[in-house]
Each structure stands twice: as structure tokens, then as C-alpha cells.
Design an enzyme around this catalytic site. Structure first.
Site, PDB file in Angstrom:
ATOM      1  N   LYS A  59       9.421  14.199  11.593  1.00  0.00           N
ATOM      2  CA  LYS A  59      10.446  14.357  10.552  1.00  0.00           C
ATOM      3  C   LYS A  59       9.803  14.978   9.316  1.00  0.00           C
ATOM      4  O   LYS A  59       9.065  14.332   8.584  1.00  0.00           O
ATOM      5  CB  LYS A  59      11.077  13.024  10.161  1.00  0.00           C
ATOM      6  CG  LYS A  59      12.379  13.268   9.409  1.00  0.00           C
ATOM      7  CD  LYS A  59      12.763  12.191   8.422  1.00  0.00           C
ATOM      8  CE  LYS A  59      12.029  12.237   7.129  1.00  0.00           C
ATOM      9  NZ  LYS A  59      12.358  13.389   6.254  1.00  0.00           N
TER      10      LYS A  59
ATOM     11  N   GLU B  25      -1.662   8.470   4.778  1.00  0.00           N
ATOM     12  CA  GLU B  25      -2.319   9.362   3.807  1.00  0.00           C
ATOM     13  C   GLU B  25      -1.423   9.364   2.582  1.00  0.00           C
ATOM     14  O   GLU B  25      -0.328   9.944   2.610  1.00  0.00           O
ATOM     15  CB  GLU B  25      -2.433  10.788   4.379  1.00  0.00           C
ATOM     16  CG  GLU B  25      -3.180  10.885   5.708  1.00  0.00           C
ATOM     17  CD  GLU B  25      -4.686  10.757   5.557  1.00  0.00           C
ATOM     18  OE1 GLU B  25      -5.175  10.692   4.412  1.00  0.00           O
ATOM     19  OE2 GLU B  25      -5.374  10.705   6.587  1.00  0.00           O
TER      20      GLU B  25
ATOM     21  N   CYS C 142      -2.072  16.265  -3.388  1.00  0.00           N
ATOM     22  CA  CYS C 142      -2.575  14.895  -3.527  1.00  0.00           C
ATOM     23  C   CYS C 142      -4.020  14.869  -4.029  1.00  0.00           C
ATOM     24  O   CYS C 142      -4.454  13.893  -4.620  1.00  0.00           O
ATOM     25  CB  CYS C 142      -2.476  14.176  -2.186  1.00  0.00           C
ATOM     26  SG  CYS C 142      -3.319  15.070  -0.865  1.00  0.00           S
TER      27      CYS C 142
ATOM     28  N   GLU D 299      -0.109   8.159 -10.710  1.00  0.00           N
ATOM     29  CA  GLU D 299       0.032   9.515 -10.139  1.00  0.00           C
ATOM     30  C   GLU D 299       1.263  10.203 -10.746  1.00  0.00           C
ATOM     31  O   GLU D 299       2.369   9.673 -10.674  1.00  0.00           O
ATOM     32  CB  GLU D 299       0.183   9.451  -8.615  1.00  0.00           C
ATOM     33  CG  GLU D 299       0.150  10.850  -8.001  1.00  0.00           C
ATOM     34  CD  GLU D 299       0.414  10.861  -6.492  1.00  0.00           C
ATOM     35  OE1 GLU D 299       1.378  10.214  -6.054  1.00  0.00           O
ATOM     36  OE2 GLU D 299      -0.340  11.554  -5.779  1.00  0.00           O
TER      37      GLU D 299
HETATM   38  P1  NAD Z   1       7.641  10.530  -0.039  1.00  0.00           P
HETATM   39  O1  NAD Z   1       6.880   9.286   0.236  1.00  0.00           O
HETATM   40  O2  NAD Z   1       8.832  10.463  -0.899  1.00  0.00           O
HETATM   41  O3  NAD Z   1       8.145  11.196   1.337  1.00  0.00           O
HETATM   42  C1  NAD Z   1       7.252  11.550   2.376  1.00  0.00           C
HETATM   43  C2  NAD Z   1       8.036  11.586   3.689  1.00  0.00           C
HETATM   44  O4  NAD Z   1       8.448  10.254   4.005  1.00  0.00           O
HETATM   45  C3  NAD Z   1       9.311  12.426   3.633  1.00  0.00           C
HETATM   46  O5  NAD Z   1       9.503  13.078   4.869  1.00  0.00           O
HETATM   47  C4  NAD Z   1      10.392  11.368   3.432  1.00  0.00           C
HETATM   48  O6  NAD Z   1      11.664  11.777   3.881  1.00  0.00           O
HETATM   49  C5  NAD Z   1       9.837  10.231   4.290  1.00  0.00           C
HETATM   50  N1  NAD Z   1      10.333   8.893   3.970  1.00  0.00           N
HETATM   51  C6  NAD Z   1      10.853   8.424   2.812  1.00  0.00           C
HETATM   52  N2  NAD Z   1      11.211   7.121   2.956  1.00  0.00           N
HETATM   53  C7  NAD Z   1      10.883   6.758   4.213  1.00  0.00           C
HETATM   54  C8  NAD Z   1      10.987   5.544   4.952  1.00  0.00           C
HETATM   55  N3  NAD Z   1      11.496   4.432   4.432  1.00  0.00           N
HETATM   56  N4  NAD Z   1      10.538   5.523   6.232  1.00  0.00           N
HETATM   57  C9  NAD Z   1       9.989   6.637   6.797  1.00  0.00           C
HETATM   58  N5  NAD Z   1       9.893   7.814   6.144  1.00  0.00           N
HETATM   59  C10 NAD Z   1      10.316   7.876   4.862  1.00  0.00           C
HETATM   60  O7  NAD Z   1       6.577  11.577  -0.593  1.00  0.00           O
HETATM   61  P2  NAD Z   1       6.860  13.035  -1.142  1.00  0.00           P
HETATM   62  O8  NAD Z   1       7.496  12.917  -2.495  1.00  0.00           O
HETATM   63  O9  NAD Z   1       7.509  13.836  -0.081  1.00  0.00           O
HETATM   64  O10 NAD Z   1       5.352  13.582  -1.301  1.00  0.00           O
HETATM   65  C11 NAD Z   1       4.571  13.376  -2.435  1.00  0.00           C
HETATM   66  C12 NAD Z   1       3.571  12.264  -2.209  1.00  0.00           C
HETATM   67  O11 NAD Z   1       2.804  12.527  -1.041  1.00  0.00           O
HETATM   68  C13 NAD Z   1       2.567  12.157  -3.346  1.00  0.00           C
HETATM   69  O12 NAD Z   1       2.371  10.809  -3.651  1.00  0.00           O
HETATM   70  C14 NAD Z   1       1.299  12.741  -2.754  1.00  0.00           C
HETATM   71  O13 NAD Z   1       0.101  12.286  -3.327  1.00  0.00           O
HETATM   72  C15 NAD Z   1       1.420  12.339  -1.322  1.00  0.00           C
HETATM   73  N6  NAD Z   1       0.605  13.188  -0.458  1.00  0.00           N
HETATM   74  C16 NAD Z   1      -0.516  12.652   0.087  1.00  0.00           C
HETATM   75  C17 NAD Z   1      -1.331  13.442   0.882  1.00  0.00           C
HETATM   76  C18 NAD Z   1      -2.592  12.885   1.491  1.00  0.00           C
HETATM   77  O14 NAD Z   1      -3.124  13.523   2.393  1.00  0.00           O
HETATM   78  N7  NAD Z   1      -3.088  11.744   1.052  1.00  0.00           N
HETATM   79  C19 NAD Z   1      -0.984  14.774   1.127  1.00  0.00           C
HETATM   80  C20 NAD Z   1       0.178  15.281   0.556  1.00  0.00           C
HETATM   81  C21 NAD Z   1       0.978  14.476  -0.241  1.00  0.00           C
END
Ligand code: NAD
Length: 479
Positions: free
Chosen positions: A170, A245, A279, A381
């Protein structure tokens, strides 16, 4: 208007309800995407389940060949990947070309080759031999964010399928376009039906249903720390294999002996790449007080020289933030910084752009000083084009400041003395540290964070181990 469908069991399948996908640079609706629910997720999981036996039986060599076929087909559409990624995320086209398009191809090629060379040790005893074999885990649920859409999706799909798992993925509902392109590529090359299923929709619906599904054996999640907690709370009692991650608040330590003219362009890149929405971005810059004034002067001048605007123009250094609500969040931190006593040295507001970009979600690159390193602005963050800078008096103080947040993802050290840099790097409590470079990636190395930045490691053999079950077979020499 682009209309995309889910890709389930080798077919493009529409959903009952659709969501709108926006261009962050103009606020215009560019696509309609499925708002998948339980029904769509169950169909995808059942398709992945049916494909398991065939896919795990064909053997690693043949699976690796499929990865090369995917890489070839993606490579042939590299320009399209870059354009779609820039359109969907608001990032500058040059960045989408250099980072997103090329890495998505490289991920498939890398894991195809690396998996073939990956061997697991046998362990000999006086009277027996232990043979360790790797089996697929089963169905992998892969959930990815919007900042590096195909880059991160391919980083998970490639090792998952090469190790014999089938996948229900997804992508972020904010950036579905290149995942759809991947579905087209997979369909074109004729990958066996059900091996890769891509379901679009909200995280709280489609994402949650994937994590909850008892047939899904493994979850690899990249996203925010708060969402990661919810994913872990659902998956852990079901004993799913889990990789998280999550977010970061990475420190950049600048020592007094660093060559500022060489390092400042890289430190600026580490703070503001992808509008600070990586990130790994170094959003807390800790600078030796011996070079404080010179650093601040040169750094701020460099940041002020960057152009914000049309992501499709090769002149733009920064594009738009992902959404209006995300820009509101980032701006709320700029206001918080002012209340916490910070001084805005540059940026801090939306730029004046001509139509249609006056309706986009742009923000000037912002540098803030004068804050305590323990302030909320300096420890939470923000995930936008905002960095805080703080002076330190000694290496010991720099390390204490670097380690003062709840996050532990990455960091960097800048110095003319690589040995001293490495010694300092060893004291930083994160999963990854760069010395005199940033985001210099070798796909064989472990990638991941500690503390609130995540659990587990991906990359190289860590990915292959995560996407497989190690089974030991101990054979006694004589009965
Ligand atoms: P997010 O947590 O809002 O969403 C990430 C994904 O999770 C999306 O596909 C979203 O639809 C899904 N999601 C949301 N709620 C869910 C649930 N209850 N169950 C399952 N899936 C769910 O994050 P974002 O805003 O898309 O991305 C930004 C964040 O991602 C930042 O905090 C960033 O640091 C982090 N990030 C981390 C890495 C890493 O490798 N550590 C890499 C890229 C981004």
C-alpha cells in the site's frame, strides 16, 4: 485527469469509492485513486496466498531474472517516473531524476544480484552438520510513505519477492502515481499473477486492514513514529515479523577544523533536500563556537541563494511541500520557534510565486538560531525546510546535544580529521552516521534507526534475512 486502479491478481481492478490526488505545486486535482477497504485488501491477500506455492517453488535464480526484467522495464520509463514523481510530490524534477527514478531501478538490479551471491553459513560439529536454509516468510505487507514513493516501495518489493514471498503493498495515498506505473510494468512483463498486489487508499483503512489480516505474515512499514506505534500494536500480538523505519531528528556536527567552503554546500543539501522531507535530513546543526560566526554567515547566504518554485523547472532548488496541512504543520513549528525565543535568520514564510504556483504548498528554506537544543523545535521532527543551528564548546558537549532527542536515525560529522570524525561518530546514538558526506549510500549496508526511529534493519543481507525465515537442519553423521 489520471484514473488509477488497484492491481490485484494480475488485473487492474477498480474500487467502489475514489480519493483525489493533488499536485502540491498548484493544488489541482491530478488523479482519482481507489479508496480501498476490507474487500479490496482481502482480495489482494487471497491472490498473494494463491501465488505463494508457485512463486516460492520457481527458485531464486528465476526470481532474480524477474527482478532484472522489472528493472529493465522501469529503466525504459525513467523519464516518466521522474515526471510523475515530481508532479505527485512537488519535488524538483532534477532530484526526481537523479534520486527517485535511478534508485528505483537500482533497487531491483541490486537485490537480483545480491540475493544470488548471498550465502548462509553451515556450522560443523564433531558428529553432525548444521545446514541453515532460508525459506520465504509468506505474504509480505509493505506500507510506504510519500516522500520517496517508488524509491522506498521498490526497496521493499525487490528483496521481498526475490526471497520467494508474495506481496500486498500500500503506497501513500498522497503519492500513488509511480506505484501505478510499477503495476503497469509488472503487468507488461507478465510477472505471475498475485506475486505483487498493489492496493491504494487511506492508511487507517487499507493500511490497517493489511496489518490486521491474519494471512499476512510480515509487515515492513516506513512512515511516521506515531503511525509506527499503531502498526506495532496491531502486528505484535499476532507475532508477525516486523520492520519499522520511522522518523528522525538528525544532528549535523560541524567541528572547528572543517573546510567550510567544501562542506557547507553538502550541509545545506542535507538540511533541505526534498524540501527537508527526507527522514535522514540533518535538521539540527551543531557548530563549534570557534567557527560559529563564519559558519552562520556562509550557511545563511547559501540558503538564501536557493530558488523555490516550479518543480518542473531545472532552475528550482526546492519545490512544494506535500500538502497544505503538512505546510501548516511546518509553519506551526516556525511560530513555536519564535515563542521559544528563536531568531529566524532567513525564510520563515511562503514565497511570492506567480499563478498557478501561488496556490501551491511552498515554503522558503528557513534557518533558526537562538534556541535551546532541548527546545521542542530542536527536538521534534518537523519534516520540512526548517533547520535550527546551535553552538557547542567541546566535542563532549556536541555529543550530548546530538544524543538529546528521542530519535536515533542518522547523523553526520564534518571535520578535517577523518579519524576524529569516526571517533565522534561512534558516540552518536543512531543507526547511521556519515563523516564528511551525507546520504552516500551503499545498498549492502544496514539501514535503520534506534530509539523512536524504528526497529530492525533493512539493506543488503539485513533485508534478505528479514524477508526470509532461517531454518536450521542438524544432520548427525552416523545413526
Ligand atoms: P505516515 O506514517 O503518515 O504514513 C506512512 C504510510 O502508512 C502511508 O502509506 C499511510 O497511508 C500508512 N498508514 C497510516 N496509518 C496507518 C495505519 N493505521 N496502519 C497501516 N498503515 C497506515 O507517514 P508519512 O507522512 O507518509 O511519511 C513521513 C514520515 O515517514 C516521517 O516521519 C519520516 O521521517 C518517515 N520516513 C522514515 C523513513 C525511514 O527510512 N526511517 C523513510 C521515509 C520517511
Amino acid at each position: 485527469m489520471i484514473k488509477i486502479n488497484n492491481y490485484i491478481n494480475g488485473e487492474f481492478q477498480p474500487a467502489k469509492h475514489f480519493l483525489e490526488d493533488l499536485n502540491p505545486a498548484t493544488g489541482e486535482v491530478i488523479a482519482k485513486i481507489p479508496k480501498s477497504g476490507l474487500n479490496e485488501v482481502e482480495k489482494a491477500v487471497n491472490a498473494a496466498d494463491e501465488a505463494r506455492t508457485l512463486w516460492s517453488n520457481i527458485g531464486l535464480e528465476e526470481r532474480a531474472d524477474w527482478l532484472h526484467k522489472i528493472a529493465d522495464a522501469l529503466e525504459a520509463r525513467s523519464d516518466e517516473i521522474a515526471s510523475l514523481e515530481s508532479l505527485d510530490t512537488g519535488k524538483p524534477i532534477a532530484l526526481a531524476r537523479a534520486v527517485d527514478a535511478s534508485r528505483s531501478v537500482a533497487n531491483f538490479r541490486f537485490f537480483a544480484q545480491f540475493a544470488k551471491e548471498f550465502t548462509v553459513e553451515d556450522f560443523e560439529m564433531d558428529d553432525a552438520m548444521n545446514h541453515v536454509i532460508l525459506k520465504p516468510v509468506g505474504i509480505a505487507g509493505l506500507i510506504t510513505p510519500w516522500n520517496l514513493p517508488l524509491y522506498l516501495l521498490s526497496w521493499k518489493i525487490a528483496p521481498a519477492i526475490v526471497m520467494g514471498n508474495t506481496v500486498v503493498a500500500k503506497p501513500s495515498e498522497l503519492t500513488p502515481l509511480t506505484a501505478n506505473l510499477l503495476s503497469e510494468v509488472i503487468d507488461e512483463i507478465g510477472l505471475p499473477a498475485g506475486v505483487v498486489n498493489i492496493v491504494h487508499g487511506f492508511g487507517s483503512e487499507a493500511g490497517q486492514f493489511i496489518v490486521e489480516n491474519s494471512k499476512v505474515n510480515l509487515i515492513s512499514f516506513t512512515g511516521g513514529t506515531t503511525t509506527g506505534k499503531m502498526v506495532a500494536a496491531t502486528a505484535a500480538p499476532m507475532f508477525k515479523k516486523l520492520s519499522l523505519e520511522l522518523g528522525g531528528k538528525n544532528a549535523t556536527i560541524v567541528l572547528e577544523d572543517t573546510d567550510l567552503d567544501k562542506s557547507i554546500p553538502e550541509i545545506v543539501r542535507s538540511g533541505f533536500m526534498n524540501q527537508g522531507q527526507v527522514c535522514l535530513c540533518g535538521s539540527r546543526i551543531l557548530v563549534s563556537d570557534k567557527i560559529w560566526e563564519e559558519f552562520v554567515d556562509k550557511f545563511v547566504n547559501h540558503v538564501k541563494s536557493m530558488k523555490v518554485g516550479d518543480p518542473s523547472s531545472s532552475n528550482s532548488d526546492l519545490g512544494a511541500l506535500i500538502s497544505s496541512s503538512h505546510r501548516d504543520k511546518v509553519e506551526s513549528y516556525i511560530h513555536l520557534a519564535q515563542r521559544e525565543g528563536g531568531e529566524i535568520l532567513c525564510g520563515g514564510k511562503s514565497p511570492n510565486l506567480s499563478p498557478p504556483f501561488d496556490r501551491g504548498f511552498f515554503l522558503e528554506p528557513t534557518v533558526i538560531s537562538g534556541l535551546s537544543h532541548m527546545s521542542r523545535t530542536a527536538t521534534e521532527e518537523i519534516f520540512g525546510p526548517v533547520v535550527t543551528i546551535h553552538p557547542f564548546k567541546s566535542d563532549k558537549e556536541a555529543i550530548e546535544m546530538a544524543n538529546c532527542t528521542d530519535y536515533g536515525l542518522a547523523g553526520s560529522v564534518w571535520t578535517g580529521d577523518a579519524k576524529r570524525g569516526k571517533e565522534l561518530a561512534e558516540q552518536i546514538e543512531t543507526g547511521m552516521v556519515w563523516v564528511n558526506t551525507w546520504l552516500h549510500r551503499d545498498l549492502r549496508v544496514p539501514f535503520g534507526g534506534i530509539k523512536n526511529s524504528g526497529v530492525g534493519r533493512e539493506g543488503g543481507r539485513w533485508s534478505l534475512s528479514f524477508f526470509s525465515e532461517a531454518v536450521n537442519i542438524c544432520v548427525k553423521n552416523k545413526q
